[in-house]
Design an enzyme around this catalytic site. Structure first.
Site, short mmCIF file in Angstrom:
data_model
loop_
_atom_site.label_atom_id
_atom_site.label_comp_id
_atom_site.label_asym_id
_atom_site.label_seq_id
_atom_site.Cartn_x
_atom_site.Cartn_y
_atom_site.Cartn_z
N ALA A 61 10.18 -85.19 -26.83
CA ALA A 61 9.75 -85.37 -28.21
C ALA A 61 10.08 -86.81 -28.60
O ALA A 61 10.98 -87.43 -28.02
CB ALA A 61 10.48 -84.39 -29.11
N GLY B 72 11.02 -82.09 -24.66
CA GLY B 72 9.75 -81.48 -25.07
C GLY B 72 8.68 -81.61 -23.99
O GLY B 72 7.75 -80.80 -23.95
N GLU C 53 9.32 -78.79 -21.70
CA GLU C 53 8.93 -77.57 -22.43
C GLU C 53 7.41 -77.40 -22.41
O GLU C 53 6.91 -76.30 -22.21
CB GLU C 53 9.44 -77.65 -23.88
CG GLU C 53 10.96 -77.57 -23.95
CD GLU C 53 11.49 -77.75 -25.36
OE1 GLU C 53 11.32 -78.85 -25.92
OE2 GLU C 53 12.06 -76.79 -25.91
N GLU D 63 18.44 -82.59 -24.21
CA GLU D 63 18.66 -82.56 -25.67
C GLU D 63 20.12 -82.59 -26.07
O GLU D 63 20.49 -83.22 -27.06
CB GLU D 63 17.99 -81.32 -26.28
CG GLU D 63 16.48 -81.43 -26.44
CD GLU D 63 15.70 -81.01 -25.20
OE1 GLU D 63 16.30 -80.92 -24.11
OE2 GLU D 63 14.49 -80.78 -25.33
N1 DAK Z 1 10.82 -90.88 -27.65
C1 DAK Z 1 10.39 -92.09 -28.11
N2 DAK Z 1 10.25 -93.17 -27.32
C2 DAK Z 1 10.54 -93.03 -26.01
C3 DAK Z 1 11.01 -91.81 -25.46
C4 DAK Z 1 11.14 -90.69 -26.35
N3 DAK Z 1 11.53 -89.47 -25.92
N4 DAK Z 1 11.24 -92.00 -24.14
C5 DAK Z 1 10.94 -93.27 -23.88
N5 DAK Z 1 10.51 -93.91 -25.00
C6 DAK Z 1 10.08 -95.29 -25.15
C7 DAK Z 1 11.26 -96.26 -25.05
O1 DAK Z 1 11.93 -96.35 -26.29
C8 DAK Z 1 10.59 -97.52 -24.65
O2 DAK Z 1 9.97 -98.10 -25.79
P1 DAK Z 1 10.08 -99.70 -26.08
O3 DAK Z 1 11.54 -100.00 -26.15
O4 DAK Z 1 9.40 -100.34 -24.89
O5 DAK Z 1 9.36 -99.89 -27.38
C9 DAK Z 1 9.47 -97.06 -23.73
O6 DAK Z 1 9.26 -95.68 -24.05
C10 DAK Z 1 9.82 -97.16 -22.25
O7 DAK Z 1 11.05 -96.50 -22.04
P2 DAK Z 1 12.33 -97.18 -21.37
O8 DAK Z 1 12.29 -98.65 -21.54
O9 DAK Z 1 13.54 -96.46 -21.83
O10 DAK Z 1 12.06 -96.86 -19.82
P3 DAK Z 1 13.13 -96.67 -18.66
O11 DAK Z 1 12.36 -96.64 -17.40
O12 DAK Z 1 14.23 -97.68 -18.78
O13 DAK Z 1 13.77 -95.23 -18.92
C11 DAK Z 1 13.77 -92.88 -19.46
C12 DAK Z 1 12.99 -94.08 -18.84
C13 DAK Z 1 12.79 -91.67 -19.48
C14 DAK Z 1 14.96 -92.52 -18.56
C15 DAK Z 1 14.26 -93.28 -20.87
O14 DAK Z 1 13.14 -93.79 -21.60
C16 DAK Z 1 14.83 -92.10 -21.63
O15 DAK Z 1 15.96 -91.69 -21.38
N6 DAK Z 1 14.05 -91.58 -22.59
C17 DAK Z 1 14.48 -90.50 -23.45
C18 DAK Z 1 14.45 -89.22 -22.68
C19 DAK Z 1 14.94 -88.07 -23.48
O16 DAK Z 1 16.11 -87.99 -23.88
N7 DAK Z 1 14.05 -87.13 -23.75
C20 DAK Z 1 14.34 -85.96 -24.48
C21 DAK Z 1 13.95 -86.18 -25.89
S1 DAK Z 1 14.66 -84.94 -26.91
C22 DAK Z 1 13.73 -79.91 -32.05
C23 DAK Z 1 12.47 -80.22 -31.66
C24 DAK Z 1 12.25 -80.80 -30.45
C25 DAK Z 1 13.29 -81.13 -29.62
C26 DAK Z 1 14.56 -80.83 -30.01
C27 DAK Z 1 14.81 -80.20 -31.20
N8 DAK Z 1 13.97 -79.32 -33.31
C28 DAK Z 1 13.20 -79.89 -34.39
C29 DAK Z 1 15.05 -78.48 -33.52
C30 DAK Z 1 13.02 -81.84 -28.43
C31 DAK Z 1 13.82 -82.87 -28.11
C32 DAK Z 1 13.50 -83.79 -27.04
O17 DAK Z 1 12.50 -83.74 -26.37
#
Ligand code: DAK
Length: 256
Positions: free
Chosen positions: A67, A112, A115, A135
């Site tokens: 997400a 997400g 998911e 998460e």
């Molecule tokens: N959201 C927004 N932007 C994201 C992103 C994300 N999930 N993942 C990556 N990006 C963006 C980065 O910010 C970066 O943008 P700029 O800085 O270039 O503007 C660009 O994509 C490239 O990413 P990186 O520079 O970080 O690339 P790397 O190769 O260094 O790293 C990575 C890749 C996948 C390891 C890293 O980007 C990362 O850790 N990303 C976050 C992964 C993550 O934690 N995903 C889970 C998200 S939490 C709920 C509803 C939904 C959810 C929970 C609760 N309720 C309302 C209760 C769901 C939650 C999730 O999905």
């Protein structure tokens, strides 16, 4: 219909390839993507020319990296509830579709993103895929159904380990644990998923829809499968399928 955040192509066999197209943000799911995904899946499900769907991410790096954290960061509890509702309903819609949906995970499938893949019928992954539900490392839990979808797919113990630690696993481990059906070289991934989708499209559409329904809703109710099985005997596809077998020819299913 044209979308801002999605690319859609349907081939002559009726296989639609839907791509999430925000590669600069690693295809992160914001409210716009979720809304467009819901609209696209509704349109694909009701289009008789479409027999099956493959969903993947644009670019070489990510299926969906989760997400959109930037969008979520400032949400109030009510906004978070609405966001989660939108996500959950979109994912549930995929599970309730009449047509098979295959996720072709071409890189990161996190949060997400995993998911979304779990909401599909099954997952093919590239050798470079990385999957996880991180998460808890952001101070939340999966909000689109990840806890129960993962537990249903791979058992509670393995789901707990992934959800409690937030660790990210590679395609090999994901296949070993039963999250991923097939691992392919990145260049062959979508092609392989489309080929499998085409095999399902050759079968009777009504039968495939009934099989999807039976597996989704009948795991704990053996009579559910029996009911769906017997209803198929009221269809032309059943008569055609069995007649074609006895006449040693290929069936011409009409979906009726
Ligand atoms: N959201 C927004 N932007 C994201 C992103 C994300 N999930 N993942 C990556 N990006 C963006 C980065 O910010 C970066 O943008 P700029 O800085 O270039 O503007 C660009 O994509 C490239 O990413 P990186 O520079 O970080 O690339 P790397 O190769 O260094 O790293 C990575 C890749 C996948 C390891 C890293 O980007 C990362 O850790 N990303 C976050 C992964 C993550 O934690 N995903 C889970 C998200 S939490 C709920 C509803 C939904 C959810 C929970 C609760 N309720 C309302 C209760 C769901 C939650 C999730 O999905």
């Amino acid at each position: 219909m044209a979308y801002n955040t999605l690319l859609l192509e349907t081939n002559e066999a009726g296989i639609a390839v839907l791509k999430i197209n925000r590669p600069k943000n690693l295809n992160a799911l914001n409210a716009e993507v979720l809304g467009e995904l819901r609209a696209a899946f509704e349109a694909l499900d009701s289009d008789p020319a479409v027999k099956a769907v493959v969903i993947t991410g644009e670019g070489e790096k990510a299926f969906v990296a989760g997400a959109d954290i930037t969008e979520m960061a400032e949400m109030s509890p009510l906004e978070a509830k609405e966001f989660a509702r939108k996500g959950r309903e979109t994912l549930l819609f995929i599970g309730g579709m009449k047509k098979p949906v295959i996720a072709a995970v071409n890189g990161y499938a996190l949060g997400g993103g995993l998911e979304l893949a779990l909401a599909c019928d099954f997952i093919y992954a590239s050798e470079t895929a990385k999957l996880g539900l991180p998460e808890v490392t952001l101070g939340v839990i999966p909000g689109f159904g990840g806890t129960w979808m993962l537990a249903k797919r791979i058992g509670a113990a393995r789901a707990r380990e992934l959800v409690y630690t937030g660790k990210v696993i590679d395609a090999q481990k994901a296949a070993l644990w039963g999250i991923v059906n097939e691992i392919l070289p990145a260049g062959d991934l979508v092609k392989a998923a489309v080929e499998t989708a085409a095999k399902t499209a050759k079968a009777g559409g009504l039968a495939v829809a009934a099989a999807k329904d039976a597996i989704a809703n009948g795991l704990e109710t053996p009579e559910y499968e029996t009911a769906l099985f017997s209803v198929l005997f009221a269809t032309g596809d059943q008569r055609e399928g069995m007649k074609a077998f006895t006449e040693k020819r290929k069936p011409a299913f009409k979906g009726e």
